[in-house]
Design an enzyme around this catalytic site. Structure first.
Site, PDB file in Angstrom:
ATOM      1  N   HIS A 130     -22.434   7.815   1.962  1.00 12.42           N
ATOM      2  CA  HIS A 130     -23.079   7.741   0.373  1.00 12.42           C
ATOM      3  C   HIS A 130     -21.776   7.708  -0.620  1.00 12.42           C
ATOM      4  O   HIS A 130     -21.469   6.785  -1.211  1.00 12.42           O
ATOM      5  CB  HIS A 130     -24.179   9.187   0.168  1.00 12.42           C
ATOM      6  CG  HIS A 130     -24.713   8.896  -1.094  1.00 12.42           C
ATOM      7  ND1 HIS A 130     -24.821  10.069  -2.061  1.00 12.42           N
ATOM      8  CD2 HIS A 130     -25.326   8.124  -1.550  1.00 12.42           C
ATOM      9  CE1 HIS A 130     -25.361   9.786  -3.038  1.00 12.42           C
ATOM     10  NE2 HIS A 130     -25.778   8.560  -2.960  1.00 12.42           N
ATOM     11  N   CYS A 162     -23.604  17.286  -0.798  1.00 16.71           N
ATOM     12  CA  CYS A 162     -23.642  16.561  -1.980  1.00 16.71           C
ATOM     13  C   CYS A 162     -24.878  16.312  -2.562  1.00 16.71           C
ATOM     14  O   CYS A 162     -25.176  16.507  -3.571  1.00 16.71           O
ATOM     15  CB  CYS A 162     -22.556  15.677  -2.103  1.00 16.71           C
ATOM     16  SG  CYS A 162     -20.936  16.497  -1.877  1.00 16.71           S
ATOM     17  N   HIS A 163     -25.536  15.438  -1.573  1.00 16.74           N
ATOM     18  CA  HIS A 163     -26.824  14.615  -2.003  1.00 16.74           C
ATOM     19  C   HIS A 163     -27.797  14.730  -0.741  1.00 16.74           C
ATOM     20  O   HIS A 163     -28.898  14.253  -0.775  1.00 16.74           O
ATOM     21  CB  HIS A 163     -26.735  13.458  -2.577  1.00 16.74           C
ATOM     22  CG  HIS A 163     -25.518  13.248  -3.455  1.00 16.74           C
ATOM     23  ND1 HIS A 163     -24.155  12.906  -3.100  1.00 16.74           N
ATOM     24  CD2 HIS A 163     -25.250  13.701  -4.655  1.00 16.74           C
ATOM     25  CE1 HIS A 163     -23.427  12.784  -4.118  1.00 16.74           C
ATOM     26  NE2 HIS A 163     -24.316  13.359  -5.025  1.00 16.74           N
ATOM     27  N   GLY A 164     -27.415  15.601   0.294  1.00 19.61           N
ATOM     28  CA  GLY A 164     -28.253  15.916   1.236  1.00 19.61           C
ATOM     29  C   GLY A 164     -28.470  14.829   2.211  1.00 19.61           C
ATOM     30  O   GLY A 164     -29.419  14.874   3.114  1.00 19.61           O
TER      31      GLY A 164
ATOM     32  N   TYR B 301     -25.811  11.844 -13.629  1.00 17.82           N
ATOM     33  CA  TYR B 301     -25.722  12.208 -12.214  1.00 17.82           C
ATOM     34  C   TYR B 301     -27.087  12.523 -11.271  1.00 17.82           C
ATOM     35  O   TYR B 301     -27.217  11.938 -10.277  1.00 17.82           O
ATOM     36  CB  TYR B 301     -24.718  13.728 -12.016  1.00 17.82           C
ATOM     37  CG  TYR B 301     -24.217  13.787 -10.700  1.00 17.82           C
ATOM     38  CD1 TYR B 301     -23.551  12.993 -10.049  1.00 17.82           C
ATOM     39  CD2 TYR B 301     -24.801  15.250 -10.179  1.00 17.82           C
ATOM     40  CE1 TYR B 301     -23.133  13.475  -8.796  1.00 17.82           C
ATOM     41  CE2 TYR B 301     -24.270  15.488  -8.818  1.00 17.82           C
ATOM     42  CZ  TYR B 301     -23.561  14.711  -8.014  1.00 17.82           C
ATOM     43  OH  TYR B 301     -22.959  14.980  -6.938  1.00 17.82           O
TER      44      TYR B 301
END
Ligand code: FES
Lengths: 199, 404
Positions: A130, A162-164, B301
């Site tokens: 990612h 970070c974003h799973g 973000y």
């Protein structure tokens, strides 16, 4: 000079001169942009040697290759079993999506599944596909060790903080993760039984 | 005082060679400003003040900072150590660094309020479209400068923030890889990245100074909007100097009081202005448990994180900023100020809340609930802009006054 000066001839000269100037300016940009690309010493891609025999069974070691982190996992029998049985959860169970997730030696379905020359030693680039964080190693299946950071039917593998994004124990990405691909497999070969050269 | 100065022989000498008198008259003492501006109109001059603070403190910090990721004997890196040296050994280094770090956050507070003012009172509408567009360019350059600057201390957040953001560019088709290497100067964020970010961090504020000049010039051509959002009768204006110089000076006083309080008593603002993780030296083998950008970038973000597909996320984030350029044409209503647009007023207030929610989601560790909240907020963010296209068909605006 008369009023009859040939305007179209003049315009042609303007355009031609301007065009030459533009080409020259464009050419002058090239060295500056090129200077920002990786320099020769950075490119002199240092190969990394590593002895996978130093990794204890079940252990994960992070080593460096070209400034990038690389995972080396010594997969036990139990861990190798965890590779099976959840193909429908994976985005790319056979590692076919992009060249970076496969290697020439991945010529059998077995190899595509284990993603390693020797199944017990998985070696992959440790950057989440990612946005490049280093995923956390969460090898045991289910939620009991990891809480709700992983799904209930967790097969064991990696979880990116970070974003799973989630990866299984062969570093194949699980559906629903923001990461598009399995962790990359970089070129490597065995020099001896346990000595590996990466790069 | 100014008049007295302008009668001196020195000034006469200067004027004959520079046209100073005409400039002062047209830009200050005879420059017409609507008499009904409220305190929301103070943030422009405050932004200029903070920019000046940033450039000044930055020049001094650059005298001591060393952009190198080489390891030192202490086991840290040259860059990290040089920042700590500024904090501990350089005379008043701590003060200058905190002024700079707090200044960065203040800059965004001030500029976001300035933008909110523009949205609320319709300052982006004709004839001020170009003024608005220059403003959006300023915002983008500010965000770039802040991003480059955040890498320099070479702490964990610096490193991983830069890794994540440079990876974003890698998601673009065709040019992605090229752009990513161009930014990093290598295969991962490292010493070459640090060097070029330092160079760009020095360049961007200078660009900013030039473009701010353009922003002010464009303003002085079309003149200030006002809370009523109507075209102003000459009789309803007052000269900028002394009326608004005094009012701006008052604003500066209030701002500096708050700014100094933070610089001296709470420079890290509980981890909002300087993130706690950034006091850990960069380690390329370990990602901090939770990566979040500094507060002023978190709304974008969240938009990035709201999409399953990496490419879509990147594009949406780009679009959320790019759409600002088109706002003057998306909004079809003839009426500027929210005071006379009841529906728009609700929408824009909800938009402000939505951006704050986006910011909150981006700052927190991702959970399924927050992800959903973030997605809803992202949806509204875009809906807001597109609804403006059709809004005038439904909205009944209130009658505008002739004069303020
Ligand atoms: S970087 Fe791993 S999920 Fe985003």
């Amino acid at each position: 000079m008369t009023d009859q000066a040939d305007q179209s001839r003049r315009n042609f000269l303007y355009v031609a001169a301007g065009g030459m100037g533009a080409v020259a300016a464009g050419a002058a940009v090239v060295p500056f942009v090129a200077s920002m690309m990786p320099a020769a010493d950075t490119l002199a891609a240092a190969k990394t040697e590593f002895d996978v025999g130093t990794v204890e069974p079940g252990q994960l070691v992070v080593i460096q290759w070209q400034g990038k982190p690389v995972f080396v996992v010594h997969r036990t029998e139990a861990l190798l079993k965890q590779v099976d049985g959840h193909d429908e959860m994976l985005k790319d169970p056979n590692s076919e999506a992009i060249p970076e997730v496969q290697a020439e030696w991945m010529d059998t379905p077995e190899k595509r599944k284990y993603r390693a020359i020797k199944p017990e030693y998985l070696i992959v680039v440790a950057s989440c596909t990612h946005l490049g964080c280093i995923p956390l190693f969460k090898p045991t299946p289910g939620r009991k060790d990891w809480g709700d950071s992983v799904p209930e039917d967790w097969p064991g593998g990696w979880h990116c903080p970070c974003h799973g994004s989630l990866y299984d124990i062969s570093a194949r990405v699980i559906k629903g993760s923001p990461a598009p691909h399995n962790l990359h497999v970089m070129p490597y070969k065995y020099l001896s039984d346990t000595k590996v050269v990466i790069g | 005082m100014l008049e007295k100065l302008m009668q001196t022989r020195l000034f006469k000498w200067l004027d004959e060679r520079s046209g100073a008198e005409a400039i002062i008259k047209s830009q200050l003492t005879e420059y017409p400003v609507p008499k009904n501006l409220n305190y929301m109109w103070n943030f422009g001059s405050l932004a200029l003040l903070v920019l000046t603070i940033q450039i000044l403190t930055g020049i001094f910090l650059a005298m001591f900072y060393k952009p190198s990721a080489a390891l030192t004997y202490g086991g840290y890196t040259v860059a990290f150590d040089s920042v700590e040296r500024i904090m501990r050994d350089v005379n008043f280094g701590w003060l200058i660094r905190y002024m700079h770090a707090v200044g960065a956050s203040s800059f965004f507070v001030v500029v976001y309020l300035h933008i909110a003012r523009g949205l609320y009172y319709g300052s982006y509408k004709g004839p001020r479209e170009l003024l608005w567009i220059i403003g959006v360019v300023i915002l983008l350059i500010m965000q770039g400068a802040a991003f480059f600057g955040y890498l320099l201390p070479w702490g964990q957040m610096s490193f991983w923030g830069a890794t994540v953001i440079t990876n974003l560019f890698g998601a673009l088709p065709v040019v992605g890889e090229f752009l990513q290497q161009l930014l990093r100067g290598g295969f991962s964020v490292g010493d070459p990245t640090l060097n070029r970010f330092f160079s760009l961090h020095y360049l961007f504020p200078l660009l900013l100074a030039a473009i701010v000049g353009g922003h002010i010039h464009a303003l002085h051509v079309v003149h200030s909007n006002n809370p009523e959002g109507i075209d102003i009768d000459k009789k309803d204006t007052i000269p900028f100097h002394p009326y608004y110089t005094v009012k701006d000076a008052f604003g500066v006083g209030v701002f500096l009081t708050i700014y100094c309080y933070i610089v001296f008593f709470n420079p890290q603002m509980g981890g909002y202005f300087i993130e706690v993780d950034n006091y850990t030296p960069a380690n390329n083998l370990q990602t901090p448990p939770h990566i979040a950008p500094v507060w002023y970038l978190t709304p974008w973000y969240t938009i990035l994180r709201s999409f399953e597909s990496k490419l879509l996320g990147v594009l949406a984030m780009g679009a959320s900023l790019a759409i600002l350029f088109f706002l003057p044409w998306l909004d079809r209503s003839k009426v500027r100020s929210s005071r006379y647009r009841p529906v728009y007023r609700q929408m824009v207030i909800l938009f402000f809340i939505c951006v704050i929610v986006l910011g909150y989601c981006g700052h927190s560790a991702p959970t399924p609930t927050l992800k959903l909240v973030g997605q809803i907020a992202t949806g509204y963010y875009f809906l807001f802009f597109f609804a403006l296209l059709v809004l005038p068909k439904f909205e009944k605006t209130k009658p505008l006054p002739d004069r303020v």
